[in-house]
Design a protein around this motif. Structure first.
Motif, PDB file in Angstrom:
ATOM      1  N   GLU A 339       6.265  14.725  -3.800  1.00  0.00           N
ATOM      2  CA  GLU A 339       6.295  13.937  -2.308  1.00  0.00           C
ATOM      3  C   GLU A 339       5.541  12.636  -2.421  1.00  0.00           C
ATOM      4  O   GLU A 339       4.590  12.410  -2.971  1.00  0.00           O
ATOM      5  CB  GLU A 339       5.552  14.760  -1.350  1.00  0.00           C
ATOM      6  N   ARG A 340       6.425  11.771  -1.594  1.00  0.00           N
ATOM      7  CA  ARG A 340       5.889  10.227  -1.938  1.00  0.00           C
ATOM      8  C   ARG A 340       4.745  10.065  -0.815  1.00  0.00           C
ATOM      9  O   ARG A 340       4.888  10.402   0.532  1.00  0.00           O
ATOM     10  CB  ARG A 340       6.913   9.674  -1.494  1.00  0.00           C
ATOM     11  N   ASN A 342       3.381   7.331   1.083  1.00  0.00           N
ATOM     12  CA  ASN A 342       3.745   5.718   1.417  1.00  0.00           C
ATOM     13  C   ASN A 342       2.549   5.078   1.885  1.00  0.00           C
ATOM     14  O   ASN A 342       1.743   4.948   2.519  1.00  0.00           O
ATOM     15  CB  ASN A 342       4.563   6.284   3.067  1.00  0.00           C
ATOM     16  N   SER A 363       0.552  14.563  -1.896  1.00  0.00           N
ATOM     17  CA  SER A 363       1.391  13.628  -1.926  1.00  0.00           C
ATOM     18  C   SER A 363       1.015  12.419  -2.873  1.00  0.00           C
ATOM     19  O   SER A 363      -0.249  12.366  -3.377  1.00  0.00           O
ATOM     20  CB  SER A 363       1.947  12.722  -0.505  1.00  0.00           C
ATOM     21  N   THR A 385      13.756   6.929  -5.241  1.00  0.00           N
ATOM     22  CA  THR A 385      13.339   7.885  -3.959  1.00  0.00           C
ATOM     23  C   THR A 385      14.611   8.631  -3.464  1.00  0.00           C
ATOM     24  O   THR A 385      15.421   8.118  -3.427  1.00  0.00           O
ATOM     25  CB  THR A 385      12.666   6.993  -2.787  1.00  0.00           C
ATOM     26  N   GLY A 386      14.119   9.584  -2.528  1.00  0.00           N
ATOM     27  CA  GLY A 386      15.358  10.630  -2.004  1.00  0.00           C
ATOM     28  C   GLY A 386      14.611  11.617  -1.065  1.00  0.00           C
ATOM     29  O   GLY A 386      13.582  11.549  -0.766  1.00  0.00           O
ATOM     30  N   VAL A 387      15.339  12.185  -0.161  1.00  0.00           N
ATOM     31  CA  VAL A 387      14.920  13.053   0.641  1.00  0.00           C
ATOM     32  C   VAL A 387      15.007  14.462   0.073  1.00  0.00           C
ATOM     33  O   VAL A 387      15.990  14.963  -0.358  1.00  0.00           O
ATOM     34  CB  VAL A 387      15.997  13.150   1.920  1.00  0.00           C
ATOM     35  N   ARG A 390      13.984  18.682   4.971  1.00  0.00           N
ATOM     36  CA  ARG A 390      13.572  18.363   6.305  1.00  0.00           C
ATOM     37  C   ARG A 390      12.232  19.311   6.742  1.00  0.00           C
ATOM     38  O   ARG A 390      12.245  20.400   6.237  1.00  0.00           O
ATOM     39  CB  ARG A 390      14.472  18.707   7.340  1.00  0.00           C
ATOM     40  N   GLU A 395      12.468  14.076   7.931  1.00  0.00           N
ATOM     41  CA  GLU A 395      12.776  14.027   6.562  1.00  0.00           C
ATOM     42  C   GLU A 395      11.544  14.030   5.795  1.00  0.00           C
ATOM     43  O   GLU A 395      10.740  13.163   6.067  1.00  0.00           O
ATOM     44  CB  GLU A 395      13.845  12.794   5.981  1.00  0.00           C
ATOM     45  N   SER A 397      10.151  12.575   2.349  1.00  0.00           N
ATOM     46  CA  SER A 397      10.499  11.825   1.220  1.00  0.00           C
ATOM     47  C   SER A 397       9.881  11.933   0.053  1.00  0.00           C
ATOM     48  O   SER A 397       8.837  12.093  -0.113  1.00  0.00           O
ATOM     49  CB  SER A 397      10.278  10.212   1.953  1.00  0.00           C
TER      50      SER A 397
END
Ligand SMILES: C[S@@+](CC[C@H](N)C(=O)[O-])C[C@H]1O[C@@H](n2cnc3c(N)ncnc32)[C@H](O)[C@@H]1O
Length: 406
Positions: A339-340, A342, A363, A385-387, A390, A395, A397
């Motif tokens: 998981e990113r 941010n 993350s 990066t992608g989803v 949910r 979403e 990311s």
């Protein structure tokens, strides 16, 4: 008491003794003989109802228990038993009424408040559930299942501060509980471990295994597809590959990569998850083992290591990445998702490499992931990066990461 009443009381007592001693056939015959003569004996109805429940006849059990509370509406234990059977039958609203009645009749019975709390949670009444569970703990501090249920309710409500307090109290009574320890760190932000403890992962996924696939499908989970798609793009035309699925879970990656695999192995800490993967029938080898230990023990054994949504249970990535490098052949591929974290949205992220989120997974910063890969001996690094799925309508990311064993 008349002589015949006396003898029925004795038969009922014998039935209860046999029931307690696990002699169920004997107990059943004795309960039936009492009920034949005294069909409205509330105790016989209550105990026989419990026995029918124990032997898998829940609907019938509910009928006997219902009759018991009709004859003697003042017995909190019979109401409690009725509630439990109704929960098993997924008749949650009726169960809530039965548990409520038990708490009214026996306000100091922790078990009644606990069961009511759990049932209210099932009825989607989290605030009322929390209040009932608090009451259970007030009566019986140290009621471990009540800590767990209360913490789950508060966590779902997004009340992390209070949830952390409950995890702390739970730990005070059960200091070795890996779930309480991990989730205290996740909800309080204090003393973040560098990875989730094996015991936490095991308990979490052994519990989750039965509903994992269905649950993840409802979250539009895509990590296995993203990984398989990345592998197809990268390995086009390669000879059949020896592939390891590290943290294989129920084996969702298996069918997606089977076609390009000469040999497909999977490793996971959770025996229940591995059992599900085995049922899929597409792995050549499946092991219940910790993935770093497994990969370290198989030098240069694989062309590809995949890991979908598993390194999210590691904060520091150095150990699993070094282990992956060790089990890969020269030029082998490592592909994983995390998981990113941010960096734009988290002011503190520039100083850190990863964060333990309130949901209990880590993350990671893209910059850190790249550096850790290079440090472990990977080149050709590509991070997309992608989803991934949910969650609560938003979403999640992720980073789809690829490195080649240099
Ligand atoms: C979210 S599931 C993902 C499963 C699968 N890769 C998928 O995408 O469906 C994470 C899995 O990683 C496993 N896991 C986490 N940490 C692990 C470790 N250190 N060693 C082995 N398995 C681990 C868990 O038991 C769980 O089955």
């Amino acid at each position: 008491m008349s002589q015949s009443a006396n003898s029925h009381a004795r038969v009922l007592q014998d039935a209860i003794e046999a029931h307690k001693g696990g002699r169920l056939l004997e107990a059943e015959a004795a309960y039936r003989s009492v009920l034949q003569v005294r069909p409205d004996d509330p105790d016989a109805l209550n105990f026989f109802g419990m026995l029918r429940c124990q032997t898998g006849h829940q609907s019938e059990a509910a009928e006997f228990l219902r009759r018991s509370v009709e004859v003697d509406p003042k017995n909190p234990h019979a109401w409690l038993n009725l509630g439990n059977v109704l929960v098993m039958l997924n008749r949650d609203e009726e169960a809530r009424t039965a548990f409520t009645r038990a708490t009214e009749l026996a306000p100091d019975l922790a078990m009644a408040w606990f069961n009511l709390g759990v049932c209210l949670g099932r009825c989607k009444q989290p605030l009322e559930a929390a209040s009932a569970l608090h009451r259970a703990l007030k009566i019986e501090p140290g009621h471990l299942p009540a800590y767990e249920s209360l913490a789950v309710v508060l966590h779902r409500l997004g009340n992390y501060e209070e949830a952390a307090e409950v995890f702390r109290e739970w730990l005070a009574h059960d200091p070795d509980n890996a779930m309480a320890r991990h989730m205290l760190a996740a909800t309080s932000g204090a003393e973040t471990p560098s990875r989730a403890a094996d015991q936490y992962v095991r308990v979490l996924f052994d519990d989750f295994a039965a509903t994992f696939d269905e649950n993840l499908a409802s979250l539009e989970y895509r990590a296995p597809q993203l990984i398989a798609e990345r592998l197809t793009r990268e390995a086009r035309g390669d000879a059949p590959l020896d592939i390891l699925d590290a943290g294989c879970g129920t084996g969702l990656c298996g069918p997606l990569v089977r076609e390009v695999a000469r040999r497909l192995a999977g490793v996971d800490l959770s025996a229940a998850m591995v059992e599900k993967a085995r049922a899929r029938g597409c792995y050549d080898e499946l092991l219940v083992e910790e993935l770093c230990a497994f990969m370290s023990s198989r030098p240069a054994a694989f062309d590809v290591v995949l890991s979908a949504d598993t390194l999210v249970y590691f904060g520091a990535l150095e150990e699993p990445l070094r282990a992956a490098r060790r089990c890969l052949r020269e030029d082998g591929l490592l592909i994983f998702t995390v998981e990113r974290l941010n960096e734009e949205q988290d002011s503190g992220a520039r100083q850190r490499s990863y964060r333990l989120e309130t949901h209990g997974r880590y993350s990671h910063c893209e910059r850190y992931v790249g550096a850790a890969l290079a440090g472990a001996g990977f080149g050709g690094i590509s991070i997309e990066t992608g989803v991934l799925r949910r969650e609560r309508g938003s979403e999640v990311s992720g980073l789809i990461v690829l490195g080649r064993a240099a």
